[in-house]
Design an enzyme around this catalytic site. Sequence first.
Site, PDB file in Angstrom:
ATOM      1  N   HIS A  47      -3.327  -5.409   1.957  1.00  0.00           N
ATOM      2  CA  HIS A  47      -2.593  -5.606   3.216  1.00  0.00           C
ATOM      3  C   HIS A  47      -2.501  -7.085   3.597  1.00  0.00           C
ATOM      4  O   HIS A  47      -3.302  -7.561   4.405  1.00  0.00           O
ATOM      5  CB  HIS A  47      -3.293  -4.840   4.345  1.00  0.00           C
ATOM      6  CG  HIS A  47      -3.134  -3.365   4.234  1.00  0.00           C
ATOM      7  ND1 HIS A  47      -2.172  -2.663   4.932  1.00  0.00           N
ATOM      8  CD2 HIS A  47      -3.802  -2.451   3.486  1.00  0.00           C
ATOM      9  CE1 HIS A  47      -2.260  -1.377   4.628  1.00  0.00           C
ATOM     10  NE2 HIS A  47      -3.235  -1.227   3.753  1.00  0.00           N
TER      11      HIS A  47
ATOM     12  N   GLU B 236      -0.627  -8.475   5.565  1.00  0.00           N
ATOM     13  CA  GLU B 236      -0.273  -8.639   6.993  1.00  0.00           C
ATOM     14  C   GLU B 236      -1.512  -8.661   7.879  1.00  0.00           C
ATOM     15  O   GLU B 236      -1.413  -8.950   9.073  1.00  0.00           O
ATOM     16  CB  GLU B 236       0.694  -7.525   7.431  1.00  0.00           C
ATOM     17  CG  GLU B 236       0.073  -6.162   7.671  1.00  0.00           C
ATOM     18  CD  GLU B 236      -0.272  -5.396   6.392  1.00  0.00           C
ATOM     19  OE1 GLU B 236      -0.158  -5.968   5.294  1.00  0.00           O
ATOM     20  OE2 GLU B 236      -0.688  -4.224   6.515  1.00  0.00           O
TER      21      GLU B 236
ATOM     22  N   CYS C 206       0.826  -1.211   0.000  1.00  0.00           N
ATOM     23  CA  CYS C 206       0.000   0.000   0.000  1.00  0.00           C
ATOM     24  C   CYS C 206       0.865   1.269   0.000  1.00  0.00           C
ATOM     25  O   CYS C 206       1.455   1.575  -1.023  1.00  0.00           O
ATOM     26  CB  CYS C 206      -0.987  -0.065   1.163  1.00  0.00           C
ATOM     27  SG  CYS C 206      -2.479   0.850   0.807  1.00  0.00           S
TER      28      CYS C 206
HETATM   29  N1  GLN Z   1      -3.665   6.312   1.199  1.00  0.00           N
HETATM   30  C1  GLN Z   1      -2.326   6.040   1.652  1.00  0.00           C
HETATM   31  C2  GLN Z   1      -1.311   6.832   0.847  1.00  0.00           C
HETATM   32  O1  GLN Z   1      -1.641   7.394  -0.129  1.00  0.00           O
HETATM   33  C3  GLN Z   1      -2.015   4.569   1.565  1.00  0.00           C
HETATM   34  C4  GLN Z   1      -2.968   3.794   2.443  1.00  0.00           C
HETATM   35  C5  GLN Z   1      -2.398   2.574   3.073  1.00  0.00           C
HETATM   36  O2  GLN Z   1      -1.193   2.364   3.133  1.00  0.00           O
HETATM   37  N2  GLN Z   1      -3.270   1.760   3.614  1.00  0.00           N
HETATM   38  O3  GLN Z   1      -0.172   6.896   1.201  1.00  0.00           O
END
Ligand code: GLN
Length: 185
Positions: A167, A169, A78
């Site tokens: 995610h 994890e 992410c």
């Molecule tokens: N929205 C976050 C970003 O742009 C990422 C979200 C996340 O890591 N769950 O950095």
Amino acid sequence: MARVGVLALQGDFEAHCKALAAAGAEAVEVRTAAQLASVDGLVIPGGESTTMLKLLRIENLFDDLKAFGDKKPIFGTCAGAILLARDVINPSQESLGLMDIGVQRNAYGRQLDSRVTSIALDGEDLEAVFIRAPIIRRVGEGVRVLAEYNGDPVLAEQGRHLVATFHPELTKDTRVQKLFLAKLS
Ligand code: GLN
């Protein structure tokens, strides 16, 4: 046993440490250049990529991370995937550029901020948790897409590096962690 670092400046690094341990690795939190130098691979967790970038600058770790990624595997989830990407939009921001992908931040919009869904990995179901996820809009030639959701790549690798826009994890399944650990040997 592989010794894997988890960048622990911000975000859900604790969940990553537990998931890596469940997958059979030794997981250590990384906050300094010395700690980074002691690990065989690194996970950059989810969180807020803008904040993580700021903290990397404050801690003087940005260049160390780039140099680490030139030699050793990094798994970005992410926000971590956003940091690994070559191009970032919505808005555009600096990144490590270690993987030849282009990502759009917060791409699913406010209505669909978070969701748990099922995707396929090697023909088997995998539960995937998305939280304010980016969408990978471009993949370079050397990038292999390993899983998709709604026709967009959500798990991809390029050489030693791996990114997930979800995610892994946060679920019990350790197949994605094991994919990463296989890159360390
Ligand atoms: N929205 C976050 C970003 O742009 C990422 C979200 C996340 O890591 N769950 O950095």
